[in-house]
Design a protein around this motif. Sequence first.
Motif, short mmCIF file in Angstrom:
data_model
loop_
_atom_site.label_atom_id
_atom_site.label_comp_id
_atom_site.label_asym_id
_atom_site.label_seq_id
_atom_site.Cartn_x
_atom_site.Cartn_y
_atom_site.Cartn_z
N SER A 1 -57.68 0.64 -46.56
CA SER A 1 -58.16 1.89 -45.98
C SER A 1 -59.15 1.64 -44.86
N LEU A 2 -59.66 0.42 -44.78
CA LEU A 2 -60.56 0.07 -43.68
C LEU A 2 -59.82 -0.74 -42.60
N GLY A 3 -58.51 -0.74 -42.69
CA GLY A 3 -57.71 -1.32 -41.62
C GLY A 3 -57.46 -2.80 -41.71
N ILE A 4 -57.68 -3.38 -42.90
CA ILE A 4 -57.49 -4.82 -43.04
C ILE A 4 -56.46 -5.10 -44.12
N SER A 5 -55.45 -5.89 -43.77
CA SER A 5 -54.41 -6.21 -44.75
C SER A 5 -54.85 -7.40 -45.58
N PRO A 6 -55.12 -7.21 -46.87
CA PRO A 6 -55.63 -8.30 -47.68
C PRO A 6 -54.65 -9.47 -47.79
N HIS B 1 -66.83 -17.88 -39.55
CA HIS B 1 -67.97 -17.02 -39.24
C HIS B 1 -67.56 -15.81 -38.42
N ARG B 2 -66.63 -16.01 -37.52
CA ARG B 2 -66.15 -14.89 -36.72
C ARG B 2 -65.47 -13.84 -37.58
N ARG B 3 -64.99 -14.25 -38.71
CA ARG B 3 -64.28 -13.30 -39.58
C ARG B 3 -65.16 -12.77 -40.68
N SER B 4 -66.48 -12.88 -40.54
CA SER B 4 -67.32 -12.52 -41.68
C SER B 4 -67.20 -11.04 -42.04
N ARG B 5 -66.99 -10.16 -41.05
CA ARG B 5 -66.87 -8.76 -41.45
C ARG B 5 -65.58 -8.52 -42.25
N SER B 6 -64.50 -9.18 -41.86
CA SER B 6 -63.27 -9.05 -42.65
C SER B 6 -63.50 -9.54 -44.07
N LEU B 7 -64.26 -10.62 -44.22
CA LEU B 7 -64.54 -11.13 -45.57
C LEU B 7 -65.35 -10.11 -46.36
N ASP B 8 -66.33 -9.48 -45.70
CA ASP B 8 -67.09 -8.41 -46.36
C ASP B 8 -66.14 -7.34 -46.87
N VAL B 9 -65.24 -6.91 -45.99
CA VAL B 9 -64.31 -5.83 -46.35
C VAL B 9 -63.41 -6.26 -47.50
N MET B 10 -62.93 -7.53 -47.45
CA MET B 10 -62.08 -8.05 -48.52
C MET B 10 -62.77 -7.96 -49.87
N ALA B 11 -64.08 -8.17 -49.87
CA ALA B 11 -64.82 -8.17 -51.14
C ALA B 11 -64.97 -6.76 -51.71
N LEU B 12 -64.58 -5.73 -50.94
CA LEU B 12 -64.65 -4.37 -51.47
C LEU B 12 -63.40 -4.01 -52.26
N GLY B 13 -62.45 -4.91 -52.37
CA GLY B 13 -61.23 -4.63 -53.11
C GLY B 13 -60.07 -4.38 -52.16
N ASP B 14 -58.86 -4.68 -52.64
CA ASP B 14 -57.67 -4.62 -51.80
C ASP B 14 -57.40 -3.22 -51.25
N GLU B 15 -57.46 -2.20 -52.12
CA GLU B 15 -57.14 -0.85 -51.69
C GLU B 15 -58.11 -0.40 -50.62
N THR B 16 -59.39 -0.65 -50.85
CA THR B 16 -60.40 -0.25 -49.88
C THR B 16 -60.21 -1.02 -48.57
N ALA B 17 -59.87 -2.30 -48.67
CA ALA B 17 -59.66 -3.09 -47.47
C ALA B 17 -58.56 -2.46 -46.62
N ALA C 1 -46.92 5.34 -39.86
CA ALA C 1 -46.25 4.05 -39.92
C ALA C 1 -46.11 3.42 -38.53
N SER C 2 -46.25 4.23 -37.48
CA SER C 2 -46.12 3.67 -36.13
C SER C 2 -47.45 3.09 -35.65
N LEU C 3 -48.50 3.26 -36.45
CA LEU C 3 -49.81 2.75 -36.05
C LEU C 3 -50.10 1.44 -36.78
N THR C 4 -51.00 0.62 -36.21
CA THR C 4 -51.47 -0.54 -36.95
C THR C 4 -52.42 -0.05 -38.04
N LEU C 5 -52.68 -0.93 -39.01
CA LEU C 5 -53.58 -0.54 -40.10
C LEU C 5 -54.94 -0.13 -39.54
N ARG C 6 -55.41 -0.88 -38.54
CA ARG C 6 -56.71 -0.57 -37.93
C ARG C 6 -56.70 0.81 -37.29
N GLU C 7 -55.62 1.09 -36.56
CA GLU C 7 -55.55 2.39 -35.89
C GLU C 7 -55.54 3.53 -36.90
#
Lengths: 373, 257
Positions: A265-270, A247-263, B67-73
């Motif tokens: 670009s939103l700072g989350i490594s799929p 549950h704490r990760r629900s926003r990451s799960l939301d982002v994951m559902a937008l597709g890998d590339e978008t994830a 590349a020196s930043l995290t993905l989030r940053e």
Amino acid sequence: MILRNLTPTEVPETSSPGIPAAVPEGRLHRPAAVAATCAALAVLLSGSVLLAISLGPAPVPPADTARFLWAALTGGEVAAVDITTYQIIWEIRTPRVLLAALVGAGLSAVGVAVQVMVRNALADPFVLGVSSGAAVGAVGVTVSGGLAGLGLHAVSGGAFAGALFASFLVYFASSRGGALSPLRLVLTGVCVSFGLQAVMSVIIYLAPTSEATSTVLYWTMGSFGAASWSVLPVVTATVLLGIAVLHRRSRSLDVMALGDETAVSLGISPDRQRRSLLVLASLLTGVMVAVSGAISFVGLVMPHLVRLLTGAGHARVLALAPLAGAVFMVWADLIARTLAAPRELPIGVITALVGVPVFITLMRRKSYLFGGR
Amino acid sequence: MELTLDRVTFSLDGKTLVRDLSLQARSGQVIGLVGPNGSGKSTALRCVYRALKPTCGTVLVDRLDLASLTLRESARAVAAMTQDSTVELDFTVEEVVALGRAPHLRGNQNLSARERDLVTGTMARLDICHLARRGILTLSGGERQRVLVARALVQEPKILVLDEPTNHLDVRHQIELLSLLRGLGPTVLVVLHDLNLAAAACDRLAVLSHGRLVASGTPEEALTAELLREVFGVRADVVRHPRTGDPQLLYALIPHL
């Protein structure tokens, strides 16, 4: 899935604010509505648990059940004439009903996460080979008499080890250069399942004891018949903690559902997300399978059912799905042990028999889209 | 904010898809990346939003190596509208737009009042307020593109990259979307197929061919008849737009004309 939703794709975009937007009817969006539904489900769950503990081959009035439970929790006195009933209530039925609620909640939550992890509407907690791994482990221990050090829990221990082994196998076979593709995960999971089922068949064929056969039935259909207080602490801790983490990760799960590339670009490594979800899902499912076998259907359908009601946002889905799953499983188990009493039906049969019509009805009535299909 | 690509090279399985690409976009500029199919445009873009890691070279945002930043940053500095923007679940439009705040929020932290206003304001700017409660999967292509642009803008990026944002759009929506990019605020790097639209929408164009930069400059400097023949293999006359003065291309389908 429904024609009505597919036809009007080209809604004229000139549509002035005068034309009302088609708001999906009946979805819970406001936080207050979600909280109220959660509270209602919690009340329903408590009622169901009390009722399920009261009912059985020897029904006990719910008021008496409440009295016995109170006595057990507070260390109160129970009259000598009631001692047998008390024992049925407290030693047999209570752990069983609680375990059913926990496993129902856990399977539903893991199902939500796994469907996002492998991007597949057909995925359930067992898609990664966990159930067949558990069955092989359990049968292996039954036949060989291994893990004797664990005493009564040897078979559960074997099942847990088998489940984890299957997950690791899937993980290592499907990861390539640190990347975990969803499709490869599903395909590897299916392959490993088939492989392990073959191993299981070989074991049964070579050691045709009736014990091995019944162990297989138990682990593939599922049952809460072996519930006891001794396993509850581990299961409770794992399931509740696991649901909280998901549950704490629900926003990451939301982002994951937008597709890998978008994830990305939103700072989350799929890949990293999938890796940790895989570990989490395997641990949770492994623990649940070890104590109750592979109860199908709940982890597949409960996520869809809840999304139908609340929309796709995981903060809502992961709040409601565990509660709904728990209620469903408590009732399914009650039916399984009372319908043909004193014989017990495998719970997987009930979950499917009850769940399938309910689900199909809802699917036909409501607009529901997964991946645009 | 300035975006600089410094000698970026990307190779995969021994094939070099982008070679020694150097680009600079000054603050607030709209830079168009054009080139024939397979020229490495999308690959270059994916290096900017970090779906790919350059084999050599660096991508700098205001002299800071991404590349020196995290993905989030880096997601707080660079937003992307990708070509493969498939959404799996039927989120509402409002939810999708709000997810643009993900790199700024911890875990399940709720949106602040300012962020909620930002979401509403951006949706109004893109004229999608009336869709707020609609499921994203029920939208038409044009509506969906606007939702995805809104999501990228809510991210409050300094750099916005868009991979063929006008794909699947009818001509009116193409023009609406591209005119929106001008004066948007962030520096924009956009891959476009339609050269006429690129010439009208971008401050500068960079032309790629076989992974190399072969021309760059204002649309007028970059799009010449010779370049179109050599790089795209088409004969075209370059004329001035009678009203805007932008270079526009006229294609002849019959070769000998």
